[in-house]
Design a protein around this motif. Sequence first.
Motif, PDB file in Angstrom:
ATOM      1  N   TRP A  29      60.027  28.629  49.298  1.00  0.00           N
ATOM      2  CA  TRP A  29      59.722  29.871  48.795  1.00  0.00           C
ATOM      3  C   TRP A  29      60.994  30.695  48.739  1.00  0.00           C
ATOM      4  O   TRP A  29      61.100  31.234  47.560  1.00  0.00           O
ATOM      5  N   LEU A  30      61.631  30.599  49.644  1.00  0.00           N
ATOM      6  CA  LEU A  30      63.075  31.224  49.703  1.00  0.00           C
ATOM      7  C   LEU A  30      63.865  30.653  48.544  1.00  0.00           C
ATOM      8  O   LEU A  30      64.406  31.427  47.704  1.00  0.00           O
ATOM      9  N   ASP A  31      63.900  29.410  48.463  1.00  0.00           N
ATOM     10  CA  ASP A  31      64.692  28.699  47.330  1.00  0.00           C
ATOM     11  C   ASP A  31      64.393  29.116  46.080  1.00  0.00           C
ATOM     12  O   ASP A  31      65.229  28.984  45.139  1.00  0.00           O
ATOM     13  N   SER A  32      63.150  29.145  45.847  1.00  0.00           N
ATOM     14  CA  SER A  32      62.472  29.624  44.546  1.00  0.00           C
ATOM     15  C   SER A  32      62.907  30.954  44.145  1.00  0.00           C
ATOM     16  O   SER A  32      62.968  31.140  42.883  1.00  0.00           O
ATOM     17  N   GLY A  33      63.271  31.855  44.876  1.00  0.00           N
ATOM     18  CA  GLY A  33      63.864  33.018  44.697  1.00  0.00           C
ATOM     19  C   GLY A  33      62.911  33.989  44.019  1.00  0.00           C
ATOM     20  O   GLY A  33      63.011  35.216  43.694  1.00  0.00           O
ATOM     21  N   LYS A  34      61.575  33.703  44.424  1.00  0.00           N
ATOM     22  CA  LYS A  34      60.285  34.621  44.081  1.00  0.00           C
ATOM     23  C   LYS A  34      60.178  35.626  45.318  1.00  0.00           C
ATOM     24  O   LYS A  34      60.550  35.434  46.446  1.00  0.00           O
ATOM     25  N   ARG A  35      59.936  36.965  44.822  1.00  0.00           N
ATOM     26  CA  ARG A  35      59.598  37.925  46.058  1.00  0.00           C
ATOM     27  C   ARG A  35      58.265  37.667  46.865  1.00  0.00           C
ATOM     28  O   ARG A  35      57.497  37.068  46.144  1.00  0.00           O
ATOM     29  N   ILE A  36      58.112  38.033  47.746  1.00  0.00           N
ATOM     30  CA  ILE A  36      56.962  37.897  48.549  1.00  0.00           C
ATOM     31  C   ILE A  36      56.431  39.431  48.522  1.00  0.00           C
ATOM     32  O   ILE A  36      56.997  40.555  49.004  1.00  0.00           O
ATOM     33  N   SER A  37      55.002  39.476  48.105  1.00  0.00           N
ATOM     34  CA  SER A  37      54.335  40.783  47.869  1.00  0.00           C
ATOM     35  C   SER A  37      52.765  40.708  48.136  1.00  0.00           C
ATOM     36  O   SER A  37      52.575  39.375  48.159  1.00  0.00           O
ATOM     37  N   SER A  38      52.158  41.699  48.490  1.00  0.00           N
ATOM     38  CA  SER A  38      50.875  41.532  48.453  1.00  0.00           C
ATOM     39  C   SER A  38      50.021  40.990  47.384  1.00  0.00           C
ATOM     40  O   SER A  38      50.625  41.211  46.218  1.00  0.00           O
ATOM     41  N   GLY A  39      49.025  40.384  47.698  1.00  0.00           N
ATOM     42  CA  GLY A  39      48.253  39.893  46.445  1.00  0.00           C
ATOM     43  C   GLY A  39      48.641  38.554  46.400  1.00  0.00           C
ATOM     44  O   GLY A  39      47.954  37.738  45.309  1.00  0.00           O
ATOM     45  N   GLN A  40      49.502  37.731  46.963  1.00  0.00           N
ATOM     46  CA  GLN A  40      49.680  36.365  46.546  1.00  0.00           C
ATOM     47  C   GLN A  40      49.144  35.229  47.326  1.00  0.00           C
ATOM     48  O   GLN A  40      49.234  34.367  47.173  1.00  0.00           O
ATOM     49  N   GLY A  41      48.475  35.894  48.456  1.00  0.00           N
ATOM     50  CA  GLY A  41      47.774  34.679  49.238  1.00  0.00           C
ATOM     51  C   GLY A  41      46.585  34.367  48.560  1.00  0.00           C
ATOM     52  O   GLY A  41      46.006  34.783  47.490  1.00  0.00           O
ATOM     53  N   ILE A  42      45.886  33.398  49.355  1.00  0.00           N
ATOM     54  CA  ILE A  42      44.698  32.654  48.591  1.00  0.00           C
ATOM     55  C   ILE A  42      43.543  33.517  48.939  1.00  0.00           C
ATOM     56  O   ILE A  42      43.075  34.339  49.938  1.00  0.00           O
ATOM     57  N   LYS A  43      42.823  33.804  47.766  1.00  0.00           N
ATOM     58  CA  LYS A  43      41.619  34.844  47.649  1.00  0.00           C
ATOM     59  C   LYS A  43      40.458  34.153  47.990  1.00  0.00           C
ATOM     60  O   LYS A  43      40.219  33.036  48.113  1.00  0.00           O
ATOM     61  N   LYS A  44      39.598  34.909  48.937  1.00  0.00           N
ATOM     62  CA  LYS A  44      38.356  34.300  49.554  1.00  0.00           C
ATOM     63  C   LYS A  44      37.431  34.435  48.227  1.00  0.00           C
ATOM     64  O   LYS A  44      37.541  35.512  47.628  1.00  0.00           O
ATOM     65  N   VAL A  45      36.842  33.334  48.334  1.00  0.00           N
ATOM     66  CA  VAL A  45      35.743  33.619  47.206  1.00  0.00           C
ATOM     67  C   VAL A  45      34.395  34.049  47.848  1.00  0.00           C
ATOM     68  O   VAL A  45      34.093  33.553  48.850  1.00  0.00           O
ATOM     69  N   ARG A  46      33.769  35.038  47.208  1.00  0.00           N
ATOM     70  CA  ARG A  46      32.824  35.846  47.626  1.00  0.00           C
ATOM     71  C   ARG A  46      31.689  35.540  46.788  1.00  0.00           C
ATOM     72  O   ARG A  46      31.542  35.541  45.502  1.00  0.00           O
ATOM     73  N   PRO A  47      30.611  35.111  47.357  1.00  0.00           N
ATOM     74  CA  PRO A  47      29.413  34.664  46.408  1.00  0.00           C
ATOM     75  C   PRO A  47      28.831  36.144  45.987  1.00  0.00           C
ATOM     76  O   PRO A  47      28.806  36.831  46.653  1.00  0.00           O
ATOM     77  N   THR A  48      28.477  35.939  44.687  1.00  0.00           N
ATOM     78  CA  THR A  48      27.913  37.123  44.108  1.00  0.00           C
ATOM     79  C   THR A  48      26.555  37.193  44.215  1.00  0.00           C
ATOM     80  O   THR A  48      25.580  36.207  44.368  1.00  0.00           O
ATOM     81  N   SER A  49      26.181  38.335  44.731  1.00  0.00           N
ATOM     82  CA  SER A  49      24.461  38.457  45.071  1.00  0.00           C
ATOM     83  C   SER A  49      24.009  39.813  44.302  1.00  0.00           C
ATOM     84  O   SER A  49      22.890  40.255  45.005  1.00  0.00           O
ATOM     85  N   GLY A  50      24.491  40.379  43.492  1.00  0.00           N
ATOM     86  CA  GLY A  50      24.149  41.607  42.879  1.00  0.00           C
ATOM     87  C   GLY A  50      22.751  41.396  41.994  1.00  0.00           C
ATOM     88  O   GLY A  50      22.203  40.255  41.908  1.00  0.00           O
ATOM     89  N   LEU A  51      22.260  42.402  41.679  1.00  0.00           N
ATOM     90  CA  LEU A  51      21.088  42.488  40.829  1.00  0.00           C
ATOM     91  C   LEU A  51      20.919  41.470  39.699  1.00  0.00           C
ATOM     92  O   LEU A  51      20.106  40.752  39.456  1.00  0.00           O
ATOM     93  N   ARG A  52      21.830  41.596  39.057  1.00  0.00           N
ATOM     94  CA  ARG A  52      22.009  40.626  37.700  1.00  0.00           C
ATOM     95  C   ARG A  52      22.032  39.080  38.111  1.00  0.00           C
ATOM     96  O   ARG A  52      21.527  38.375  37.275  1.00  0.00           O
ATOM     97  N   GLN A  53      22.933  38.963  39.279  1.00  0.00           N
ATOM     98  CA  GLN A  53      23.180  37.650  39.629  1.00  0.00           C
ATOM     99  C   GLN A  53      21.574  36.945  40.078  1.00  0.00           C
ATOM    100  O   GLN A  53      21.263  35.889  39.858  1.00  0.00           O
ATOM    101  N   ARG A  54      20.982  37.767  40.922  1.00  0.00           N
ATOM    102  CA  ARG A  54      19.748  37.425  41.358  1.00  0.00           C
ATOM    103  C   ARG A  54      18.525  37.415  40.340  1.00  0.00           C
ATOM    104  O   ARG A  54      17.909  36.254  40.226  1.00  0.00           O
TER     105      ARG A  54
END
Length: 150
Positions: A29-54
Amino acid sequence: MATQKLRKRGLIQSAGLGRYAMTDAGRAWLDSGKRISSGQGIKKVRPTSGLRQRAWWVIARDRTFTVDSLLYTIATGDERNAEDNLRRYISALEHTGFITRLPARAGTAAAWSVVPDRIGRKAPTYRRQLKQVVCGKTGAIYTIGDQHHG
């Protein structure tokens, strides 16, 4: 907090009490020169369960439905304007070819049938302000008012 985030991302590891060492991933990561910032981590997949999905799950399972049958099956009473929400969603699905209205019969409520090749686990998403429906199965975008329902 910063060291915890870096450890979670696998960029550093503990090298003793209060000491850390960079991992191979951290070095890359350091060698790539990319900055570390929030929002770069792995996103949790949340199951959709709203009215329209149901509603979509019931539509896909039952193949034919009415607004009342959907409301009876899926509404919990906690939703705001569940009937109006479902009617708008059903109208959008009908106008974009996901469902078709069944011929009217005297004394019965309007009923619809789902188009079999449009069925997928993920519900189509209705984007009201853009007048679009996004297919949950293919990601294809259908514009309401467009007469070509591919």
